[in-house]
Design an enzyme around this catalytic site. Sequence first.
Site, short mmCIF file in Angstrom:
data_model
loop_
_atom_site.label_atom_id
_atom_site.label_comp_id
_atom_site.label_asym_id
_atom_site.label_seq_id
_atom_site.Cartn_x
_atom_site.Cartn_y
_atom_site.Cartn_z
N ARG A 72 0.78 -1.12 -0.06
CA ARG A 72 0.13 0.09 0.07
C ARG A 72 0.82 1.22 0.09
O ARG A 72 0.52 2.18 -0.77
CB ARG A 72 -0.81 0.12 1.27
N ASP B 113 0.25 -6.96 -2.97
CA ASP B 113 -1.29 -6.66 -2.59
C ASP B 113 -1.82 -6.09 -3.69
O ASP B 113 -1.08 -5.79 -4.92
CB ASP B 113 -1.52 -5.67 -1.19
N HIS C 125 -6.17 -10.42 -3.25
CA HIS C 125 -5.44 -9.22 -3.26
C HIS C 125 -4.45 -9.35 -4.35
O HIS C 125 -3.34 -9.08 -4.05
CB HIS C 125 -4.70 -9.25 -1.71
N GLU D 124 -9.35 -12.47 2.79
CA GLU D 124 -10.27 -11.76 2.10
C GLU D 124 -10.52 -12.07 0.48
O GLU D 124 -10.52 -11.31 -0.13
CB GLU D 124 -9.95 -10.12 2.17
N TRP E 145 -5.95 -13.53 12.68
CA TRP E 145 -6.13 -11.99 12.64
C TRP E 145 -7.64 -11.33 12.67
O TRP E 145 -7.83 -10.60 13.48
CB TRP E 145 -5.85 -11.35 11.40
N TYR F 182 -3.40 -4.34 15.74
CA TYR F 182 -3.44 -3.58 14.47
C TYR F 182 -3.03 -2.20 14.58
O TYR F 182 -3.44 -1.37 15.36
CB TYR F 182 -5.17 -3.56 14.01
N LEU F 183 -1.77 -2.04 14.00
CA LEU F 183 -1.03 -0.56 14.11
C LEU F 183 -1.38 0.26 13.29
O LEU F 183 -1.00 1.43 13.35
CB LEU F 183 0.44 -0.86 14.26
#
Length: 500
Positions: free
Chosen positions: A139, A168, A230, A294, A364, A390-391
């Site tokens: 990303r 991704d 992804h 996902e 997760w 989750y940062l």
Amino acid sequence: MGEYAIIPRPASVKYAGGRFLSRGLPRAAGAFGGEARVFEAQLAAAFGEGAFSGGEAAIRACEIPAEGAAAAGEFYWLEILPDGIRLAAAGAAGAFRGFQALRQLFLSGFSGGELSVPCGTVEDWPRYPWRGLMLDCSRTFFPAAFVKKLLDALSLHHVSVLHWHLTDDQGWRLPVRGYPLLTEIGSVRYDSRFRRRVGGFYSEEEIRGIVAYAAERHIEVVPEVDLPGHTSAVLAAYPGLGCAGGPYRVEDRFGICEDVLCAGNDGIFDLAEAVFDALAGLFPSKFVHIGGDEVVFKHWQECPKCQRRIAELGLDSAPQLQSWITSRLAGMLRERGRAAIGWDEILDNAEKFPLPEDAVVMSWRSSDGGKAAAAMGRRVVMTPLTGGCYLDYRHLDCPDEIGVWWGSSTVAQGLALDPAAGMGEGEAALVLGGQGNLWTEALYAGKLAEYMVFPRICAIAEALWTAGADRDVAEFGRRLAVHRLRLDALGLQQYRGPLG
Ligand code: TNX
């Protein structure tokens, strides 16, 4: 635990009275020369080469026999006496961890050319072997120098794994021989926020450099290539690998994308072979992360090639194709002497193709996937988004904070992370550890990334390193007040608000 204020908190600290004082920083001699040189280079980076004292090396390192337990490899023992410092470890990893504890004491104890450290003894070993950070470089593409800066800061906290998310929808960062378009086309996207093309990929030489830099710090780099979802960047480069044939683009939007690799196309396994060859050549890690999160099944439900595959394999539904793909990918990795690790969706729809025994589940969505995996005898890494891992989530649920709007993860939550909570002894033994995840949709620069990582990773590292139930955030906060000066000395951004 006042004076040393080491993070993660060591298993045992005893103060002896008196101080080790020296004009200039002492050098290290004895065993574990490689670790000593990295330690000295780290201090030189913070204080300059001229900061070392000229005299005899006042730190003596020696090797002691290992005593059984798995954690012995990272065990270290430190003794700080008025006239010198002794470090003992059973192995190089333990010696490195011991040097990092000393690095902390020196970063906060050295000023005006004088080092002052209270005398005492530290005895220490880890609770879990996998103490990780996941860094999403798809990303946002972070240059190799930033990845190294982060690795160096992580090593201060005994972090042992960098899970490197290399692909991704928004960009492919890994060169793969035979598939030049993955990087030529798949690494660049048009970014509508900035109205320009953004991207980049790592050269083989940069990847080798990062892996070596991490290895010097006893950090294993576990690469992730996210399959079969992804994968917009793959499809933009090789549209024939999709169900619909496109048009595809390297995604500019964030979120879950419907385009996935076509399960009816054998070409996706040719691609996977080439990718795994690339990874096996570049990364010594025994694990390779295959993603698996996902995956949207819509195209598989409609695509004639996928339907044919479902019939051939005797599957009941399109989602079962994912477990078939997972088992094939895990097999390819096994042939290369590696084990597959995947996001917890690899547990789903596995009626016909059970999750391979050597596959590791990264839990997760919650810790439930990890619990289910351990109950099935699979190894587990815990990183529940509900548990402070989750940062990319904001530090506090407050509109002023940086990060995604749908969640917050506090230091207190990270400190309370307890990866084997609620498991029996046999299941708990399958828990390798846990990690924080830095997704970077909203973090377009290294400074933003640092602000999200620190100090939450300090708390997560403590939860994973330090055994024992007394996780008192106030006591952690007192050590953190000292530790913040060390983070400042490393030139890191950090969040400074309430801890939970
Ligand atoms: C879910 S966590 C994702 C990522 C996103 C993240 C944002 C996981 C396996 N998948 O693709 O970046 O949420 O919080």
